[in-house]
Design an enzyme around this catalytic site. Sequence first.
Site, PDB file in Angstrom:
ATOM      1  N   THR A 150      38.436  28.437  43.910  1.00  0.00           N
ATOM      2  CA  THR A 150      39.053  28.278  45.227  1.00  0.00           C
ATOM      3  C   THR A 150      38.106  27.562  46.173  1.00  0.00           C
ATOM      4  O   THR A 150      36.901  27.820  46.160  1.00  0.00           O
ATOM      5  CB  THR A 150      39.373  29.662  45.823  1.00  0.00           C
ATOM      6  N   ARG A 178      52.227  34.023  39.791  1.00  0.00           N
ATOM      7  CA  ARG A 178      51.000  34.766  40.070  1.00  0.00           C
ATOM      8  C   ARG A 178      50.368  34.276  41.367  1.00  0.00           C
ATOM      9  O   ARG A 178      50.253  33.087  41.619  1.00  0.00           O
ATOM     10  CB  ARG A 178      50.017  34.603  38.911  1.00  0.00           C
ATOM     11  N   VAL A 179      49.942  35.198  42.209  1.00  0.00           N
ATOM     12  CA  VAL A 179      49.219  34.891  43.434  1.00  0.00           C
ATOM     13  C   VAL A 179      47.919  35.687  43.429  1.00  0.00           C
ATOM     14  O   VAL A 179      47.926  36.891  43.168  1.00  0.00           O
ATOM     15  CB  VAL A 179      50.048  35.240  44.684  1.00  0.00           C
ATOM     16  N   ASP A 181      43.785  36.206  45.283  1.00  0.00           N
ATOM     17  CA  ASP A 181      43.260  36.698  46.561  1.00  0.00           C
ATOM     18  C   ASP A 181      43.259  35.651  47.664  1.00  0.00           C
ATOM     19  O   ASP A 181      43.225  35.996  48.848  1.00  0.00           O
ATOM     20  CB  ASP A 181      41.818  37.192  46.365  1.00  0.00           C
ATOM     21  N   THR A 201      35.674  33.169  46.489  1.00  0.00           N
ATOM     22  CA  THR A 201      36.164  32.473  45.310  1.00  0.00           C
ATOM     23  C   THR A 201      35.799  33.325  44.102  1.00  0.00           C
ATOM     24  O   THR A 201      34.816  34.056  44.126  1.00  0.00           O
ATOM     25  CB  THR A 201      35.553  31.062  45.180  1.00  0.00           C
ATOM     26  N   GLY A 202      36.616  33.256  43.060  1.00  0.00           N
ATOM     27  CA  GLY A 202      36.339  34.064  41.884  1.00  0.00           C
ATOM     28  C   GLY A 202      37.624  34.586  41.273  1.00  0.00           C
ATOM     29  O   GLY A 202      38.692  33.982  41.416  1.00  0.00           O
TER      30      GLY A 202
END
Length: 319
Positions: A150, A178-179, A181, A201-202
């Site tokens: 991200t 799918r969503v 964070d 991000t991750g």
Amino acid sequence: MFGIIATWRMALEGITEAKEMLKDGAFCGDAIETAVRAVEDFEFYKSVGYGGLPNEEMEVELDAAFMDGDTLDIGCVGAIKDYANPVSIARALSKEPVNNFLVGAGAEKYAHRNGFERKNMLTERAKIHYHNRVKESKDLELKPYSGHDTVGMVCVDQGAHMSAATSTSGLFMKRAGRVGDSPISGSGFYVDSEVGGASATGLGEDVMKGCVSYEIVRLMKEGKTPQEACDIAVTNFDKELKKRRGKAGDMSLIAMNNKGEWGVATNIQGFSFAVATEKEEPTVYLVQFDEAGKQYFEVASEEWLENYMKTRTAPLVRK
């Protein structure tokens, strides 16, 4: 003081443009939107915007968010298809009195009604990545869910106004709908102009378990520096996940307070981030770990920067 910080090397060009805007007195919301759009528009960054890697059905579904630190207004889109610059759609939603988080067909209808650019976001290069991954998964039993970088940013302008924004195509070969964070307030981002902001991000499924971005802002509000807040939040939650679940997914967090001071923490090797402030030229840093596991930052070398772009723009061959 003004400044902007972002996850990953891919944000360098965007924050460079944003710094020039901030230097000229631009509002942080305009600067951060410009910076994120620069990442979304560059087709060789395969985890954001145009050229982003598709889901398991070979469709590009994008997530994005924008937050105004003065008003705490939030706008978010999830699983939106066939529209360029989802961060701009998210920012527009942040100005609506209600209906601030739209997903799928609803987000697309809103984008259409408000004149946003309709665009096929699936590139030929992304199709090659997809077909190669399908073949590798069958031949080598590789897991499909790898690649989830991200772009997340936090920005403060000369008036001490703050904003945060995120944009991503999410996990490569994720399930349709799918969503992660990235568009979730408190997890992928959070900003309060009276304190500061953070972005993540991750692996979204794990970041969401701890609302890590909000936790960093909360710690800054208690008096911690951005670096102290990042270290505490990421280290503690990484330990908590390992205690309860036996493992922790990738987590990398960036933060900046309303003085332009910044901090970064991660639980992975190889994380890069980009930062520019009134006193610091746009710079890419790499996170390193010493023998005791304590992290420190190194300025990315010219060789590293050159190899980064070579790798991402190298020609692809379908296997």
